[in-house]
Scaffold this motif. Structure first.
Motif, PDB file in Angstrom:
ATOM      1  N   LYS A  77      52.194  84.889  18.791  1.00  0.00           N
ATOM      2  CA  LYS A  77      52.794  85.808  17.402  1.00  0.00           C
ATOM      3  C   LYS A  77      51.834  85.936  16.647  1.00  0.00           C
ATOM      4  CE  LYS A  77      57.777  85.119  17.892  1.00  0.00           C
ATOM      5  NZ  LYS A  77      59.309  84.979  16.919  1.00  0.00           N
ATOM      6  N   ALA A  78      51.282  83.915  16.326  1.00  0.00           N
ATOM      7  CA  ALA A  78      49.912  83.660  15.467  1.00  0.00           C
ATOM      8  C   ALA A  78      48.614  84.553  15.678  1.00  0.00           C
ATOM      9  CB  ALA A  78      49.802  82.285  15.380  1.00  0.00           C
ATOM     10  N   LEU A  89      54.645  80.929  22.443  1.00  0.00           N
ATOM     11  CA  LEU A  89      54.922  82.060  21.785  1.00  0.00           C
ATOM     12  C   LEU A  89      54.608  82.425  19.983  1.00  0.00           C
ATOM     13  CD1 LEU A  89      57.114  84.375  21.960  1.00  0.00           C
ATOM     14  CD2 LEU A  89      59.299  83.516  21.329  1.00  0.00           C
ATOM     15  N   SER A  90      55.225  80.778  19.877  1.00  0.00           N
ATOM     16  CA  SER A  90      54.191  80.987  18.210  1.00  0.00           C
ATOM     17  C   SER A  90      52.793  80.769  18.034  1.00  0.00           C
ATOM     18  CB  SER A  90      54.568  79.301  17.336  1.00  0.00           C
ATOM     19  OG  SER A  90      54.160  78.469  18.118  1.00  0.00           O
ATOM     20  N   VAL A 118      58.006  77.569  23.834  1.00  0.00           N
ATOM     21  CA  VAL A 118      57.794  77.576  22.188  1.00  0.00           C
ATOM     22  C   VAL A 118      56.733  77.655  21.331  1.00  0.00           C
ATOM     23  CG1 VAL A 118      59.238  76.748  19.269  1.00  0.00           C
ATOM     24  CG2 VAL A 118      60.680  77.567  21.869  1.00  0.00           C
ATOM     25  N   MET A 119      56.215  76.880  21.716  1.00  0.00           N
ATOM     26  CA  MET A 119      54.800  76.568  21.429  1.00  0.00           C
ATOM     27  C   MET A 119      53.808  77.876  21.968  1.00  0.00           C
ATOM     28  SD  MET A 119      52.053  73.264  21.965  1.00  0.00           S
ATOM     29  CE  MET A 119      52.311  74.135  23.491  1.00  0.00           C
ATOM     30  N   GLU A 137      48.757  88.659  14.921  1.00  0.00           N
ATOM     31  CA  GLU A 137      49.273  88.832  13.174  1.00  0.00           C
ATOM     32  C   GLU A 137      48.083  88.497  12.875  1.00  0.00           C
ATOM     33  OE1 GLU A 137      52.064  85.694  11.687  1.00  0.00           O
ATOM     34  OE2 GLU A 137      53.686  86.190  12.459  1.00  0.00           O
TER      35      GLU A 137
END
Length: 162
Positions: free
Chosen positions: A50-51, A46-47, A43-44, A54
């Motif tokens: 994503k950041a 992936l985040s 999860v970390m 972006e």
């Protein structure tokens, strides 16, 4: 035997009840604990991805290596840009850790990159970074140049704030 050598016998305290209960829980639930930690790590990752995506789309990355190389090349009367690879690795969890950087000129065998500057964008109320920027005098193609940067969290809570 131990007494004859003049050494003292170490006094090892008995294991506390909390320690014993925690050890039993970890032994009995080892698979679930491992699965949860791997899930949290995914999860970390992936985040972070994503950041980063972006930031790439918004064009808000703090350093653009291509721009730095182009401006350096045009100052010297050269044209074009160079293919540079920047690899970063964070070592440590804090509040003090190191950022290890590896910079490589991926261009052809005769294209030197000179007078590059690498700056770091960070919140100076939360972090102390040493050095605050790097001057890279020359990148010879195919050679890895390694740099280390010290980072210390100066915030009392250790948490980044927006």
């Amino acid at each position: 035997d131990h007494q004859r050598r003049g050494g003292r016998k170490l006094t090892i305290p008995k294991k506390g009840q909390q320690y014993v209960l925690q050890a039993i829980r970890e032994r009995d639930e080892a698979e679930q604990i491992y699965a949860k930690s791997m899930s949290d790590l995914s999860v970390m990752r992936l985040s972070v991805a994503k950041a980063y995506a972006e930031m790439l789309q918004a064009g808000s990355l703090p350093v653009s290596i291509g721009d730095a190389v182009s401006s350096s090349s045009s100052e010297q009367g050269q044209s074009g840009s160079h293919d540079i690879r920047l690899h970063g690795e964070v070592r440590g969890f804090g509040p003090q850790f190191r950022l290890h950087l590896q910079v490589t000129n991926m261009a052809g065998s005769k294209e030197l990159c000179t007078h590059l500057y690498l700056g770091f964008h960070y919140n100076d109320r939360l972090y102390a970074v040493t050095p605050t920027h790097l001057h890279i005098p020359m990148l010879v193609p195919g050679i890895d140049y390694r740099y280390a940067v010290s980072v210390e969290c100066s915030s009392g809570s250790g948490q980044a704030q927006n």
